[in-house]
Design an enzyme around this catalytic site. Structure first.
Site, PDB file in Angstrom:
ATOM      1  N   GLU A  38      -5.048  -8.850   0.616  1.00 29.86           N
ATOM      2  CA  GLU A  38      -5.659  -8.598   1.934  1.00 29.86           C
ATOM      3  C   GLU A  38      -7.145  -8.410   1.732  1.00 29.86           C
ATOM      4  O   GLU A  38      -7.583  -7.797   0.752  1.00 29.86           O
ATOM      5  CB  GLU A  38      -5.121  -7.324   2.597  1.00 29.86           C
ATOM      6  CG  GLU A  38      -3.768  -7.416   3.187  1.00 29.86           C
ATOM      7  CD  GLU A  38      -3.332  -6.133   3.906  1.00 29.86           C
ATOM      8  OE1 GLU A  38      -4.196  -5.404   4.438  1.00 29.86           O
ATOM      9  OE2 GLU A  38      -2.127  -5.874   3.921  1.00 29.86           O
ATOM     10  N   GLU A  93       0.811  -1.224   0.000  1.00 33.37           N
ATOM     11  CA  GLU A  93       0.000   0.000   0.000  1.00 33.37           C
ATOM     12  C   GLU A  93       0.844   1.273   0.000  1.00 33.37           C
ATOM     13  O   GLU A  93       0.818   2.066   0.956  1.00 33.37           O
ATOM     14  CB  GLU A  93      -0.954  -0.002   1.204  1.00 33.37           C
ATOM     15  CG  GLU A  93      -1.914  -1.169   1.198  1.00 33.37           C
ATOM     16  CD  GLU A  93      -3.004  -1.072   2.270  1.00 33.37           C
ATOM     17  OE1 GLU A  93      -2.962  -0.142   3.094  1.00 33.37           O
ATOM     18  OE2 GLU A  93      -3.902  -1.932   2.267  1.00 33.37           O
TER      19      GLU A  93
HETATM   20  C1  BG6 Z   1      -4.210  -2.550   5.401  1.00 38.98           C
HETATM   21  C2  BG6 Z   1      -2.813  -2.699   5.897  1.00 38.98           C
HETATM   22  O1  BG6 Z   1      -4.370  -1.220   5.055  1.00 38.98           O
HETATM   23  O2  BG6 Z   1      -5.275  -2.755   6.255  1.00 38.98           O
HETATM   24  C3  BG6 Z   1      -2.695  -3.405   7.227  1.00 38.98           C
HETATM   25  O3  BG6 Z   1      -1.952  -3.266   4.951  1.00 38.98           O
HETATM   26  C4  BG6 Z   1      -3.832  -3.008   8.137  1.00 38.98           C
HETATM   27  O4  BG6 Z   1      -1.435  -3.115   7.754  1.00 38.98           O
HETATM   28  C5  BG6 Z   1      -5.134  -3.446   7.482  1.00 38.98           C
HETATM   29  O5  BG6 Z   1      -3.703  -3.495   9.432  1.00 38.98           O
HETATM   30  C6  BG6 Z   1      -6.387  -3.184   8.292  1.00 38.98           C
HETATM   31  O6  BG6 Z   1      -6.505  -1.844   8.608  1.00 38.98           O
HETATM   32  P1  BG6 Z   1      -6.515  -1.337  10.113  1.00 38.98           P
HETATM   33  O7  BG6 Z   1      -6.219   0.124  10.019  1.00 38.98           O
HETATM   34  O8  BG6 Z   1      -7.875  -1.605  10.643  1.00 38.98           O
HETATM   35  O9  BG6 Z   1      -5.453  -2.088  10.829  1.00 38.98           O
END
Ligand code: BG6
Length: 467
Positions: free
Chosen positions: A368, A166
């Site tokens: 993800e 990201e």
């Molecule tokens: C993604 C990232 O943006 O989302 C992770 O690559 C992150 O590092 C995940 O943890 C979930 O978002 P958040 O802010 O709820 O942890």
């Protein structure tokens, strides 16, 4: 009912990152990174005052975690090497840091799980930040050196490599919007950082090819980049101004990286708009040649939410930064209220169709996807104490279904990694929102416990039938 399946040779696994899981923030020669610095300077900025030191105890529990992954039928996972652990301040290998990653990759191999390695997950070493961080071109070169050292060190152990996770997030959250340390609010700075990260990516890919040519890598190694491609939408009946908002929003966040990794260039219409606005990019002579090395073998798409925009009601924000778009609230939207993110599983299908039509040779996977829920402990069965998370099953099932439909319609999608399979530390949100199929009990020494959804995940991962 429509029965959907995923291909047999599909990567079905988990995603995590070094800084969010490892712990051991100051052992074995690890240097301070920006998360450690921010935690020490201002712990109040972290939910419940839980700072970077915590991870989820992965460095001590990695064997148990690999067993958990294996037990759920997963065949792969992604983590990241921490730059601040692998190298010392002179840019040389830190032997203790390298030994930890060698051991992790050995244990993963022994467990029969393929590791995807990412080189940067928002974790700038602090001494480099103090030299200007991504605003300094020399830090891009230091990053390329780090990448090269990692390729040479682990090239015969790791097949799948990624330069960045990201890359849009640091420009946005650290420099444009004052969300993360150092909490600046300058679009000019954000653009410098976004540009320089693009250069750093291209320099690292060039070093990857050098490592291949020198025989350091496995024969079937691949290089990629992972981005949070949020499909961009506007109103159903848009005005010219709404379409313009869409162009710049999509251009800065999605096309910027897609053009870099498929064509080795940046979108000219976006660059032209930035220049019209007086934004100065730190472009050097011959940078077009540097960027041309940025083409990769495949990409990861992190997908949590769509991005809906409309024309902004004013041209500048309170700091004088240009405003390209304002959020558009879709009347039919469904929200994950804990995270404030819209749930729109069809977005991943739309991304797949966009790639099929506009970047037909590009192979990708969902790197993800997940749902984080606040106060999940309230959903425990009073007798068994197991978290009853049927919403997680619904969320993943709906997304997998749209992935399967996209593949049926010609999308070149080769895998799915769930984010946060085992609850982990979420930056300044710390442990507020839990993503895991496996609970981490912070009151009980980080003990792991499967949530109700884990049995469902196992069934899908082992059969590839989306039940
Ligand atoms: C993604 C990232 O943006 O989302 C992770 O690559 C992150 O590092 C995940 O943890 C979930 O978002 P958040 O802010 O709820 O942890």
């Amino acid at each position: 009912m429509e029965q959907l399946t995923l291909p047999e040779n599909f990567f079905f696994g988990a995603a995590m990152s070094g800084p969010q899981t490892e712990g051991g923030w100051n052992v074995g020669g690890k240097l301070e990174n920006l998360w450690d610095t921010w935690s020490m300077e201002d712990i109040e900025s972290f939910y419940n005052r839980v700072g970077s030191y915590v991870g989820n105890d992965f460095m001590r529990r990695y064997k148990e975690d690999l067993e958990l992954l294996k037990g759920l039928g997963l065949n792969s996972y992604r983590t990241s090497i921490q730059w601040s652990r692998l190298l010392d301040e002179d840019g040389n290998i830190n032997p203790e840091g390298a030994a930890w990653y060698h051991e992790l990759f050995r244990a993963s191999k022994e467990a029969g799980i393929e590791v995807f390695v990412n080189l940067y997950h928002f974790d700038m070493p602090t001494y480099l930040f103090r030299r200007g961080g991504w605003q300094n071109r020399e830090v891009c070169e230091a990053y390329a050196n780090y990448a090269y050292k990692a390729f040479c060190e682990f090239g015969k152990e790791i097949r799948y490599w990624f330069t960045f996770n990201e890359p849009i997030v640091e420009p946005e959250n650290r420099y444009w919007h004052p969300i993360w340390y150092p909490q600046h609010h300058s679009f000019q700075e954000a653009c410098e950082v976004q540009y320089n990260i693009s250069i750093a990516h291209a320099l690292a890919v060039a070093n990857y090819h050098r490592a291949v040519a020198e025989g350091h890598m496995l024969d079937d190694a691949r290089i990629g980049m992972i981005c949070n491609f949020s499909p961009s939408y506007t109103k159903e009946d848009p005005s010219e101004a709404d379409l313009e908002a869409l162009r710049m929003n999509d251009g800065l966040t999605n096309r910027w990286w897609l053009d870099l990794v498929t064509k080795g260039e940046l979108p000219q219409d976006v660059i032209a708009t930035l220049q019209e606005l007086g934004i100065k990019l730190p472009i050097r002579p011959y940078d077009d040649q540097v960027l041309s090395s940025g083409v990769v073998d495949w990409i990861g798409c992190n997908y949590y939410q769509p991005c809906r925009v409309q024309a902004p009601s004013r041209n500048r924000d309170e700091w004088g930064n240009p405003l390209f778009a304002e959020p558009y609230v879709w009347p039919e939207r469904v929200m994950n209220e804990s995270r404030g993110w819209e749930i729109y599983p069809k977005g991943i299908y739309d991304f797949g169709m966009k790639c099929r039509d506009e970047y037909p040779d590009l192979e990708w996977f969902v790197s993800e996807n997940g749902i984080g829920i606040e106060r999940e402990y309230l959903n425990k069965d009073p007798e068994t104490q197991q978290v009853q998370d049927d919403y997680r099953v619904d969320f993943v099932r709906d997304h997998l279904s749209w992935i399967a439909r996209a593949i049926n319609d010609g999308a070149h999608c080769v895998g799915y990694h769930y984010w946060g399979l085992i609850d982990n530390w979420s930056w300044s949100n710390a442990y507020k929102n839990r993503y895991g199929f496996i609970e981490v009990d912070l009151m009980e020494n980080y003990d792991r416990r499967p949530k109700k959804s884990a049995a469902w995940l196992k069934q899908v991962a082992t059969t590839h039938v989306i039940a």
